[in-house]
Design a protein around this motif. Structure first.
Motif, mmCIF file in Angstrom:
data_model
loop_
_atom_site.group_PDB
_atom_site.id
_atom_site.type_symbol
_atom_site.label_atom_id
_atom_site.label_comp_id
_atom_site.label_asym_id
_atom_site.label_seq_id
_atom_site.Cartn_x
_atom_site.Cartn_y
_atom_site.Cartn_z
ATOM 1 N N MET A 58 37.884 38.099 48.068
ATOM 2 C CA MET A 58 37.971 38.301 49.522
ATOM 3 C C MET A 58 38.726 39.601 49.790
ATOM 4 O O MET A 58 39.721 39.897 49.146
ATOM 5 N N THR B 163 33.391 43.807 53.794
ATOM 6 C CA THR B 163 34.189 42.647 54.182
ATOM 7 C C THR B 163 33.333 41.387 54.232
ATOM 8 O O THR B 163 33.757 40.315 53.801
ATOM 9 N N PHE B 164 32.114 41.501 54.741
ATOM 10 C CA PHE B 164 31.259 40.335 54.920
ATOM 11 C C PHE B 164 30.529 39.983 53.626
ATOM 12 O O PHE B 164 30.155 38.827 53.431
ATOM 13 N N ASP C 82 32.723 37.432 51.627
ATOM 14 C CA ASP C 82 33.102 36.148 52.227
ATOM 15 C C ASP C 82 32.545 34.990 51.404
ATOM 16 O O ASP C 82 31.394 35.031 50.946
ATOM 17 N N VAL D 182 33.639 29.899 54.186
ATOM 18 C CA VAL D 182 34.226 30.691 55.267
ATOM 19 C C VAL D 182 33.138 31.078 56.273
ATOM 20 O O VAL D 182 33.334 30.994 57.495
ATOM 21 N N THR D 183 31.973 31.487 55.763
ATOM 22 C CA THR D 183 30.855 31.828 56.650
ATOM 23 C C THR D 183 30.401 30.614 57.446
ATOM 24 O O THR D 183 30.080 30.718 58.639
ATOM 25 N N LYS E 225 32.869 29.990 60.260
ATOM 26 C CA LYS E 225 32.693 30.963 61.338
ATOM 27 C C LYS E 225 31.402 30.688 62.115
ATOM 28 O O LYS E 225 31.361 30.869 63.346
ATOM 29 N N TYR F 175 43.232 33.633 52.597
ATOM 30 C CA TYR F 175 42.228 34.688 52.533
ATOM 31 C C TYR F 175 42.303 35.541 53.793
ATOM 32 O O TYR F 175 42.946 35.200 54.781
ATOM 33 N N THR G 253 39.628 37.560 56.436
ATOM 34 C CA THR G 253 38.235 37.687 56.847
ATOM 35 C C THR G 253 38.181 38.268 58.244
ATOM 36 O O THR G 253 39.159 38.219 58.999
#
Length: 449
Positions: A1, A12-13, A16, A20-21, A24, A119, A121
C-alpha cells in the motif's frame, strides 16, 4: 500500500487491496443514497423558503425524514405495466439510468490520501489516465435509459418525452464536452486526481509584505468554460428551466409517465444522483476539488490533510446543488425551439471561439516574448470586441398577421395554430368588427365637421 503523500497518483489505486476497494465501493454507494435523500428534502425546504411556506415539517425532526419515508413507500405501491409495453426494455431502462449514475462517481476524488487502519489509501474509488472520458461516457449512456423508457412504454407522451430528451441531452453534451477541453489543455491531463493537483499549485502574489499562494481554480482562469459547463449541466440533467422531457403541461410526465412503484423510484433516484454527479464533476474540474478555498488554506495550513477534504468537497457540491434548486424556484420553462437554438447557435460557437483563443494564448506563452505575447492577445480581444459592437443586427422578417398566416396555408392542409399561439378570430367576431367599422368612421367624421 502506498503511504503518505497528500495527493494521490495512479499508482495509489493500483496497490489497493481488494477489501479496501470493496469498502470504498460500499461507502460510495451509501454516501450517494444518503446524499440523494438529503438533496430531495434540501430542495423541498429551499423552495418552500423561497415561496414563504413551511415545506416538509411532519415526519422526523423538522421534517428531515420525509424523503426517507417517500423512498420506503414507493417500492410497496402497486406496479402498473401497460399492455402495449415491451416488457424486457421496460424493465431494463430504469436499470440503465441508475447504473450509469452510480458508475460515474467511481472516478470522483472525495479527498487526498488518508490513514485507513494501518494502511494509506486515497478517498477515491479508482482513477485512470482518462477518468474524465469515463464520466462523459457514463453521461452518454444515460441517454439510453430515458429514450428506451419512452419507446418501451407503448404510449404517445412517453415516446415524445424520450425523443425530446435524446435531442436535448446529446445537444448539451456537445457543449459540456467542449467546455471540458479547456481544462485538458490547461492541466495537461485527463486524470481527475491530477486535475485537482494542478489547481493546487497556486499563483504566488505579494500583499502587505507577505507572499500568498492562491489556488489556481479553473472556474476563475477558465470562466467562460465554467459558465458554459454549468448551463450545459442543467440541460443534461433535464432540470428546470430545461425540464422539457418531463413537461407536465404538455407531456403529463414525459418519458416516465407509464412507470410506477420501484421503477419510478429508480428514475427519481437517477435524476438526483445525476445532479450530484455533475456538481461533483464541476467541483473537481473547476473549483479545486476536495481542497479548501484559498483564505482557509492561507490561515490554516492543515486544512487539506486527513479527512478534512470531505468537508470542503461536500460543501462545494451543496453550493452547486443550491444553484439547481434556485433555478427551479425562479425561472419558467423555456420553449423547446428556443432551448435547442440556444445550445447549437450560442453555447457551441462561443465554446469553439474560446478554445481557439485559449490555444493561441498557450502558443504565444511558449513561443513569443512577454511584450509580443500581451500585445497580440490584447489585439485579438480588441478586434473581437469591435466586431461584436459593429456587427449589424440580424434583420428580423416581417411578422405576418393571423389572417395572413391562415391564408398562406396550402389548400386542404390541417388547421395548425400559429407558433405564437394566437388563435384567429371567429367568423362572428370578424362580422362584428366589419359592422362597427363604417359606423365608427361616420361618427368620427361628424365630430371632425
Amino acid at each position: 500500500m502506498v503511504a503518505g503523500a497528500l495527493d494521490p497518483t495512479l499508482q495509489t489505486f493500483e496497490n489497493d487491496y481488494w477489501w479496501v476497494t470493496l469498502i470504498k465501493l460500499v461507502a460510495v454507494f451509501v454516501i450517494l443514497l444518503l446524499l440523494t435523500l438529503f438533496t430531495i428534502n434540501y430542495e423541498r425546504k429551499v423552495v418552500a423558503r423561497m415561496a414563504v411556506r413551511p415545506g416538509p415539517n411532519q415526519v422526523g425532526p423538522k421534517g428531515w425524514f420525509q424523503s426517507l419515508t417517500d423512498g420506503l413507500k414507493l417500492p410497496f405501491k402497486e406496479e402498473i405495466i401497460p399492455k402495449t409495453a415491451d416488457k424486457v426494455i421496460y424493465f431494463i431502462a430504469p436499470v440503465i439510468s441508475c447504473t450509469t449514475a452510480f458508475t460515474a462517481f467511481s472516478v470522483i476524488p472525495f479527498g487526498g490520501v488518508v490513514s485507513f487502519g494501518h494502511y494509506h489509501t486515497a478517498l477515491q474509488l479508482t482513477d485512470v489516465p482518462v477518468s474524465v472520458l469515463v464520466l462523459l461516457a457514463c453521461s452518454s449512456l444515460s441517454v439510453y435509459g430515458v429514450v428506451l423508457a419512452g419507446w418501451a412504454s407503448g404510449s404517445t407522451y412517453p415516446l415524445l418525452g424520450g425523443l425530446r430528451s435524446s435531442a436535448q441531452m446529446i445537444s448539451y453534451e456537445v457543449a459540456m464536452g467542449l467546455s471540458i477541453v479547456a481544462v485538458f489543455m490547461t492541466a495537461g491531463t485527463m486524470s481527475t486526481s491530477q486535475i485537482v493537483e494542478a489547481q493546487a499549485q497556486g499563483n504566488p502574489f505579494h500583499f502587505a509584505g507577505v507572499t500568498w499562494h492562491a489556488p489556481a481554480w479553473y472556474a476563475v482562469l477558465l470562466l467562460p468554460s465554467f459558465v458554459i459547463y454549468c448551463i450545459s449541466a442543467v440541460g443534461e440533467t433535464n432540470r428546470a428551466p430545461f425540464d422539457l422531457p418531463e413537461a407536465e403541461s404538455e407531456l403529463v410526465g414525459g418519458f416516465h409517465t407509464e412507470y410506477s412503484s420501484f421503477k419510478f423510484a429508480m428514475f427519481f433516484l437517477a435524476e438526483y444522483i445525476n445532479m450530484i454527479t455533475v456538481s461533483a464533476f464541476a467541483t473537481t474540474l473547476f473549483l479545486g476539488g476536495w481542497r479548501a478555498p484559498w483564505p482557509i488554506t492561507a490561515i490554516w495550513h492543515g486544512a487539506n490533510t486527513g479527512w478534512f477534504g470531505l468537508i470542503w468537497f461536500f460543501a462545494k457540491v451543496l453550493i452547486l446543488l443550491f444553484g439547481f434548486i434556485w433555478l427551479r424556484a425562479t425561472l419558467p420553462r423555456m420553449r423547446y425551439d428556443q432551448f435547442m437554438r440556444f445550445g447549437w447557435k450560442v453555447l457551441i460557437p462561443v465554446n469553439l471561439v474560446w478554445i481557439l483563443f485559449l490555444s493561441y494564448v498557450k502558443l504565444a506563452n511558449n513561443e513569443f516574448s512577454d511584450r509580443t505575447k500581451w500585445l497580440s492577445v490584447g489585439g485579438i480581444v480588441v478586434v473581437v470586441l469591435l466586431i461584436a459592437m459593429l456587427w449589424p443586427a440580424a434583420r428580423k422578417p416581417r411578422q405576418l398577421s393571423v389572417e395572413e398566416q391562415v391564408a398562406s396555408r396550402p389548400p386542404g392542409s390541417f388547421p395548425v395554430p400559429p407558433i405564437d399561439l394566437q388563435v384567429p378570430p371567429s367568423p362572428r367576431a370578424r362580422r362584428a368588427v366589419a359592422e362597427r367599422a363604417p359606423a365608427t368612421v361616420g361618427v368620427d367624421s361628424e365630430k371632425e365637421v
